[in-house]
Each structure stands twice: as structure tokens, then as C-alpha cells.
Design an enzyme around this catalytic site. Structure first.
Site, PDB file in Angstrom:
ATOM      1  CD  GLU A   1     -13.981  56.137  32.309  1.00  0.00           C
ATOM      2  OE1 GLU A   1     -14.634  55.178  31.848  1.00  0.00           O
ATOM      3  OE2 GLU A   1     -13.243  56.033  33.308  1.00  0.00           O
TER       4      GLU A   1
ATOM      5  CD  GLU B   1     -18.898  54.839  30.549  1.00  0.00           C
ATOM      6  OE1 GLU B   1     -17.784  55.298  30.858  1.00  0.00           O
ATOM      7  OE2 GLU B   1     -19.305  53.716  30.944  1.00  0.00           O
TER       8      GLU B   1
ATOM      9  CG  HIS C   1     -16.289  57.824  34.472  1.00  0.00           C
ATOM     10  ND1 HIS C   1     -15.771  57.640  35.737  1.00  0.00           N
ATOM     11  CD2 HIS C   1     -16.721  56.603  34.067  1.00  0.00           C
ATOM     12  CE1 HIS C   1     -15.898  56.360  36.080  1.00  0.00           C
ATOM     13  NE2 HIS C   1     -16.480  55.710  35.086  1.00  0.00           N
TER      14      HIS C   1
HETATM   15 ZN   LIG Z   1     -17.089  53.695  34.955  1.00  0.00          ZN
END
Ligand SMILES: [Zn+2]
Length: 857
Positions: free
Chosen positions: A260, A294, A297
Site C-alpha cells: 500500500e 490496499e 490502507h
Molecule cells: Zn494490508
């Protein structure tokens, strides 16, 4: 290098000695000799009063120059970094400049800056940045990064917003302070699939998915998933994206699923690229989930990060929970929940029951890479799901709003996380916190009582000992329960019983008849429910339960009872179970995806776990035979109905990756696989020849192989897809996964001898060696060949890529479950691994933990 393994403890945490106010990095890229120039604007940290030396992490770097405020200095260097004495540092803010040389093309560990097919890319979480330059490589040091990349490659990317570029260079500026683990750089000959997005408050964002030339037409689904994720996070959590550009890059050589990095997510290409011809429905669902994960995040991980790596679950548990919510909203929530629990039991319950068990927040580690586990991720998510159940939807929303308000820009802890729930809801969560500190899966026993119209459920909780934790205190367990009348009507809809004691009773009054309980609806807590229900009751719930999870769970529990009786008592397949499954399979009122799940038999490893929990020693060969016999009996019981099912579901509509279509394909393939046991694979061969999607093609091939057929189709598949690594991974994994127990290890070696077995590529390694480890009866074959072949490959991979070797080594975590002969064989392989010269710290820690705690009871 040798035995200098240091254990790091949560209790020893101290803030870093200095603040990094700004970072300017210049990369002069060259495969064998990349220069990295770093300018760190440092100041003493008021949180650490007094004068301190400066200690920066750095590994495998060649220091070319080092200066403090323009004056050259000669720092002390060792294997782990550099140090400058306190006397040599100003007491006021100062500038540290370093220049180092690294060799990305020689980096096979895929950590730090490395090369994949001519392209530069990075992976810094958890501690990869120290392989790029000298830096305080810890998540609580957050700073603003400016990056200049110099290279002749056409596409040069880093975090944040692009601020300038010209021939052979590009500059990026990330306005958001971040820890070094979120740093990213990519340089290569890449093509973009692009789109535009406007945030709720009107910020225009350019979205790009970067891939190798030729793959541009396989990005549409990932892009669609990204846009839906961005919208969803605005609508459900009120979180908007905060840069002008969001880049995703697909890389073929990658240890994890995806990463991420702020504004520049890097993905394993198998979780980006999809077309109907090359991706299965499962691939589509995973791409959607990982893209979302991702992206989410950006707030839960990047804007609010972890103070130290012990808090990993703070970002991962929460973000997994958010991606589960998202997938549930995008698809059938019930089907997704069942799939989540199947995965949780297969990976996390297994981990919790073995020598690698650890709390959601561990208290010590040697190698942090070894703690990216199912416990931190999946159980971490379940803990948040429980929290939401306990405080209710409104309480959860208030707590999350407070979390973002209070901690934006922070490196936070689990204590901070729980405090916002306490402050937002007024609840005391001190007992709940045990879910973060106690390892092991609680076992929940249930007793019932029915007297004078009062129905009483009495629960008892106990958690088996785990390494370092012989005793456990009772935890808070939210138990969702509903009650059904004997005629199948629901008389008490789902209510939450909050268990806080070791033993606790709950009374229900005013019932006309003794009810049938539906306990742990929606799998409201990650526990093992131990309840010896009669088969009639399970069949009744499979037919009547209004809670879709428990409806499936009743059938699953019945299947496990039947298989356990077949394995342990040589019982025949139970006609009651066969009838109950037949009723579901042909019930057109039910979602096809749900019916497909009900036709799926428990996995062999899951059965071994279940039999072990019953206090018996599982025999992998008998479990394998029983599972096959049960599938055969089911194929006979379902009879000609299977042919009809295949016809009805073969609609020939234009392909869509939608959950609805995927569910129909799943049911059709489940029927096809059963049918192949009766007709010798006739229909499966036809389906393979006429397949219009990868789901059908690989599904039909699986049905053929499972029926002992399919040699010609296997060859045809390889001829067709030989040039596509992601598709060929499926081809490798399928064969090894379905190989007969006595043949799996030999087949693995034959496939490993092929020229296209690029074992240095983590995906390919896992598709062959990982597939053998996952072939339960093959890996645990009494010849010991399964153990030996996997250990051989771990030892071969370890010097090049310790992280992936350590991950795959968890194949051995279940060894204490089995009989003495198998234990001896597995133990010998673990000891052989430990004795290998030059073993990595990653693999050493895993082998030691598996051996040390693995002594059978
Ligand atoms: Zn993760």
C-alpha cells in the site's frame, strides 16, 4: 550473520532519538551500481531528552560519502547500520547527507530496491528501506519525502504528486508525512491503463494502472474495483483520497500480494491482470478484494500508521475487516462470510492450534517478516468484527470517526484504538483486550435445559495452552443466537448474548415448545463451537435456519461428523447427510453460489484438524480415502440430477465477472466434478473443449484430473498458455494439488525439472512447492518424500529469498498432530533445515519455533 539473532520486545519500546523533519532522495539508477543520495533534515527529539548518538539502520549498503552540515564525517559502520557519536552532532537541527551504492540486479530477496524483468521496483515493508539508504527504518519516524529519479527508462514513479520531469529524470513530492516502509519507487518501460476520479469534495484524481506492454487490456477490472473502493470508502467511512494521482504497478516478482505505498501501490501481477480467458472467478474476487484492501490502507495504515511492528494488527486487522465489509457489499454477503470462515479455519485456526500460535499482538519477535500471519490479519479482523457486534453499528461509527479525528498523522497503538471505542461508547474494554494478548482459539461448549417453558443455554469457554501461555483467562465472546420452533419457524430472531465468564447461562422464557437453537450465527466470534448435536438437528437447521451462515454451517458440521465416522469407525457414508445435501443442491430457491458451497466437502487438512481436536490421531491416507468415498457416494445419490444441473446452468450468456454469474459457474463446476466420477469425465471433457472462460477451462480440467483422466487436456492447456506465467501457475498448482498421495512428491520433482519452473519467482515456487505442501495426503505421505522434497526446496530458496522460504515452511507447523512415524520424519527434516550452513534468520526462527514447541502432548 551466524547466530546473532536478537529478540525484540514490545515492552522495550522507546521513541527514536531524533525527528526527521524532511527527506530529499536522489536515485541514479543502474542495475549493478545505483547511487542513492539522501539528505535528512534532523533535529533532536524532545520526547528523548538529553544528547544521544545518531544510529541509522542500513544493510548491504556501500557508503560513499557522509556529511553533517556540509562537513565530512566518518561514522562507525557495522552490519546493521551506521552511528555518529553524540559529541559529533549539533544540539540544534542539522542536515545529514549520505551517498550509498547498491546493486538492484543482485537483489534476489525482493526486499528493498530490486529488479523484475528489466524494471526497478521496491518493497520496503517491513524493514526493506534500510537496504536502500541509511535511515531510522521504524514506523514511528514519519517524514515528508521528496524524490528525484534519474534514469533513461520511460516511466519513473514515486510516492505523492509529480512535480517535475524531463529527459532522464522525474521528481515527486509527497506532502503527507510517512514512515519509510511506505516509500516506493518504480522505473521501467510500462504502459498505463488510466481513468479519472473526482472525490466527494471535488478533488480530481488521475488513476493509472501500470503494466508491461501488452497487458494494458487486462486492467479494466482492477480499475473498476479501484473506483468502487474509492467511492465506498467515502460513503461508508467518510474517507476521501488525498493526492492528485493514484498509481498502481503490476510486478511479476513479488513476495506478497500487494503493498500500500502512499500513492503508489505495488501489486503482484496476478492480483491486477484479468480477462475472462485468463482469470477465474476466484481471481476476479481476489483482485477486487486486494485492490480495495490496499486502497483502504491510505487511511488505515498510511494516514494513521503503527507505532511499532507489534501493532501490525492495528492497520492489518482493521483493513482486512474493511475489505471484508466492502466485498460483502459488492457481492453476496452470506457467501462471502462463509468463504471468510472457511479460510480462517484453514489458516488461522490451524496456526492457533500449532507451535506457531501467537497473539494478535505478539509481544516479541526475532524477524518481523515472520509475523505477517493469518493471526495478525484474519483473526485481527475477526476481533474488530466482534467489537462492532458488541458496541453496535452506531457505536462503531462514532468510534471510527473519533479514531480518524484523534489520530490522523499519528503512529498509533492498540491502546489508542481501544481507547476511542471506550470514549465513544462508554464501555470498559479491559477484558476485551485479552483478544489481542492471548493466543489460541477458544472452545465453546454448550449445554441445554428445557423446563416449564424455560429454555436455558449454558456456555463454557476454555482455550488450550499455546507456546508461552499455559493458562488463559475468560474472554468476552459475543454469541449471536436464534431459536427455531420444531416446525421450522423462527421464534426468537437473532440476539447477541454477551459471554464474559468462564461458564455462563442465558434464559429464554415464554416459549410454547422446546426450541432448536441456532448458535453463533454469522460466526459472531472466532471460536470452536463444541456441540454434539444429533444428525437430525443438523439436517433440520440445514433445511430451516434463516441465518445463511448457520444453515451452511449445519451442513458442514454434518459432513464433518460423517467423514469422522468414516475415518475412525469405518462407517458408511450417511444416507441422512446425502439426502440433506441433495435437498439443498436442487433447491432452486437458493443462491447457486450457496448451493455450490454446500456441495464442497471439508478439506482434508480441516478434517485432520477436527479429528485431532477430538483427541484422536489423524491418518492422512484414511482421510483422503474417506473424502473420495464420500464424494463418490454423493455423485451416486445426486444421480441424473447432476446432468440436469449442468444443462440448466449452462446458459451461454455473455461473460460477466459478476457474483451472480460466478455463482452459477461454481455450481455447474461442482456438479461437473461429481459427475466426472460417474461418467469417466465425458461431460467434463466436453466442457473443457467448449470453455469460454478460464473458470470453466481450469474447472473442467480439475474435474478430469480428479477423476483420473485429462492427460490430453493437460497438454493442450500447456500448449495454449505456455507464454502466460500467471495462467501457467494454475496449471502447475492444479496437478500437484490433485496428485494421488503416493505420487505428489514425484510429480513435484518432475515439474520442478521443467525449464519453465522459474523457482526464483515466488508465484511459481508457491504454485509447485507450495502446492505439494497443501496436498495434505501427499505432503504427509508415510514415505516421508513429501516432507523431504519441500525441505529440499526450502533450503535451496532460502539463501536467495529467505522471506518466501520462511512462509512456505509453515507447511510443517502441523507436524505434532500426526503419528510417531510421521512426526519422526517431519522432525528430521526440520532438524536438517536448522543444521544447514548459512541458514537465514527468517527460516531459522520458523524452524526453531516449530521444533521447540512442537513436542507432542
Ligand atoms: Zn494490508
Amino acid at each position: 550473520m551466524l547466530d546473532a539473532q536478537k529478540t525484540i520486545h514490545l515492552a522495550d519500546y522507546q521513541p527514536f532519538t531524533h525527528l526527521v523533519e524532511r527527506v530529499d532522495l536522489t536515485f541514479r539508477l543502474a542495475p549493478g551500481a545505483t547511487r542513492v543520495l539522501a539528505r535528512l533534515h534532523l533535529a533532536p527529539n524532545p520526547a528523548r531528552p538529553g544528547r544521544h548518538p545518531l544510529r541509522l539502520d542500513g544493510e548491504g549498503l556501500r557508503l560513499v560519502a557522509c556529511a553533517v552540515d556540509g562537513q565530512a564525517v566518518a561514522p562507525a559502520l557495522d552490519d546493521g547500520g551506521l552511528a555518529i557519536a553524540a559529541e559529533d552532532l549539533p544540539e540544534a537541527p542539522f542536515l545529514l547527507e549520505t551517498e550509498v551504492e547498491i546493486a538492484p540486479e543482485a537483489n534476489t530477496a525482493l526486499e528493498g530496491l530490486y529488479m523484475s524483468k528489466g524494471m526497478y521496483c521496491t518493497q520496503c515493508e517491513a524493514e526493506g528501506f534500510r537496504k536502500i539508504t541509511y535511515y531510522p527504518d521504524r514506523p514511528d519516524v514519519m517524514s515528508r519525502f521528496k524524490v528525484r529519479i534519474e534514469s533513461d527508462l520511460p516511466v519513473l514513479l514515486s510516492n505523492g504528486n509529480p512535480v517535475g520531469s524531463g529527459p532522464g529524470w522525474a521528481e515527486w513530492d509527497d506532502p503527507w508525512p510517512k514512515p519509510a516502509y511506505l516509500f516506493a519507487l518504480v522505473a521501467g518501460d510500462l504502459r498505463a491503463h488510466s481513468a479519472k476520479f473526482a472525490t466527494a469534495s471535488g478533488r480530481p484524481v488521475d488513476l493509472h494502472i501500470w503494466v508491461r506492454p501488452g497487458d494494458e487490456d487486462r486492467c479494466a477490472y482492477a480499475m473498476d474495483s479501484l473506483i468502487r473502493s474509492m467511492r465506498w470508502d467515502e460513503e461508508v467511512y467518510g474517507r476521501e483520497y488525498d493526492l492528485d494521482v493514484f498509481n498502481i504497478v503490476a510486478v511479476d516478482d513479488f513476495n506478497m500480494g500487494a503493498m500500500e505505498n502512499k500513492g503508489l501501490n505495488i501489486f503482484n501481477s496476478r492480483y491486477v491482470l484479468a480477462s475472462p480467458e485468463t482469470a477465474t472467478d476466484d481471481d476476479y474476487a481476489r483482485i477486487e478484494a486486494i485492490i480495495a484492501h490496499e486502497y483502504f490502507h491510505n487511511w488505515t495504515g498510511n494516514r494513521i500508521t503503527c507505532r511499532d511492528w507489534f501493532q501490525l494488527c492495528l492497520k492489518e486487522g482493521l483493513t482486512v475487516f474493511r475489505d471484508h465489509q466492502f466485498s460483502g457489499d459488492m457481492r453476496s454477503a452470506a457467501v462471502r462470510r462463509i468463504e471468510e470462515v472457511v479460510a480462517l479455519r484453514a489458516r488461522q485456526f490451524r496456526e492457533d492450534a500449532g507451535p506457531l500460535a501467537h497473539p494478535v499482538r505478539p509481544e516479541s519477535f526475532v524477524e518481523i517478516n515472520n509475523f505477517y500471519t493469518a493471526t495478525v490479519y484474519e483473526k485481527g479482523s475477526e476481533v474488530i468484527a466482534m467489537l462492532k457486534t458488541l458496541v453496535g453499528d452506531q457505536g462503531y461509527k462514532r468510534a471510527l470517526d473519533l479514531y480518524f479525528d484523534r489520530h490522523d498523522g499519528d503512529a498509533a497503538t492498540i491502546e489508542d484504538w481501544l481507547k476511542v471505542f471506550e470514549d465513544a461508547t462508554g464501555r470498559d474494554l479491559s477484558q476485551f483486550k485479552l483478544w489481542y494478548s492471548q493466543a489460541g482459539t477458544p472452545r465453546l461448549q454448550v449445554a441445554e435445559d428445557w423446563q416449564d417453558g424455560v429454555y436455558t443455554l449454558t456456555f463454557t469457554q476454555a482455550t488450550p495452552p499455546t507456546p508461552g501461555q499455559p493458562e488463559k483467562a475468560p474472554r468476552v465472546i459475543p454469541i449471536n443466537v436464534g431459536l427455531l420452533n420444531p416446525n421450522g419457524d423462527e421464534v426468537v430472531p437473532t440476539i447477541m448474548l454477551e459471554m464474559t465468564q468462564e461458564r455462563q447461562s442465558f434464559r429464554f422464557e415464554g416459549l410454547a415448545a422446546r426450541p432448536v437453537p441456532s448458535i453463533l450465527r454469522g460466526f459472531s466470534a472466532p471460536v470452536v463451537l463444541e456441540r454434539d448435536a444429533p444428525p437430525e438437528e443438523r439436517a433440520f437447521l440445514l433445511a430451516h435456519d434463516t441465518d445463511p451462515f448457520n444453515k451452511w454451517e449445519a451442513g458442514r458440521a454434518l459432513a464433518k461428523d460423517v467423514m469422522a465416522a468414516m475415518v475412525l469407525q469405518d462407517a458408511p457414508p450417511s444416507p441422512a447427510w446425502l439426502d440433506a445435501v441433495a435437498a439443498v443442491a436442487f433447491d432452486e430457491g437458493l443462491d447457486p453460489a450457496f448451493r455450490a458451497l454446500c456441495l464442497r466437502l471439508p478439506a482434508e487438512d480441516d478434517m485432520a484438524q477436527t479429528i485431532h481436536a477430538m483427541g484422536r490421531i489423524p491418518d492422512p491416507a484414511r482421510i483422503h480415502a474417506a473424502r473420495r468415498a464420500l464424494a463418490g457416494a454423493l455423485a451416486i445419490r445426486l444421480g441424473e440430477g447432476l446432468v440436469q444441473l449442468c444443462r440448466d446452468l449452462d446458459e451461454g450468456a455473455e461473460f460477466s465477472p459478476s457474483a451472480e454469474q460466478a455463482g452459477r459457474r461454481a455450481l455447474r463446476l461442482a456438479a461437473l466434478a461429481l459427475l466426472a466420477r460417474r461418467d469417466g469425465g465425458k461431460l467434463a471433457a466436453e466442457a473443457f473443449a467448449g470453455a469460454r472462460s478460464m473458470t470453466e477451462e481450469i474447472g473442467a480440467l480439475a474435474a478430469l484430473l480428479d477423476a483420473g483422466q485429462g492427460a490430453a487436456e493437460l497438454q493442450a492447456f500447456a500448449d495454449r498458455w505456455g507464454g502466460d506465467a500467471n495462467v501457467m501457475d494454475k496449471w502447475f498448482a492444479l496437478q500437484v494439488g490433485l496428485a494421488a498421495p503416493g505420487e505428489a512428491a514425484d510429480l513435484t520433482e518432475r515439474l520442478a525439472a521443467r525449464a519453465d519452473f522459474d523457482w526464483k519467482n515466488p508465484n511459481r515456487f508457491r504454485s509447485v512447492v507450495g502446492a505439494l505442501a497443501a496436498n495434505h495426503a501427499g505432503f504427509h505421505h508415510l514415505s516421508g518424500r513429501g516432507y523431504r522434497v519441500v525441505a529440499d526446496w526450502l533450503l535451496r530458496l532460502d539463501p536467495l529469498n529467505p522471506q518466501t522460504a520462511a512462509r512456505v515452511s509453515t507447511a510443517f507447523e502441523t507436524w505434532p498432530r500426526y503419528d510417531a512415524a510421521r512426526r519422526r520424519l517431519a522432525q528430521a527434516e526440520l532438524e536438517r533445515i536448522l543444521a544447514a550452513p548459512g541458514l537465514s534468520g527468517d527460516l531459522r526462527e520458523m524452524a526453531e519455533r516449530m521444533l521447540a514447541a512442537g513436542q507432542p502432548a
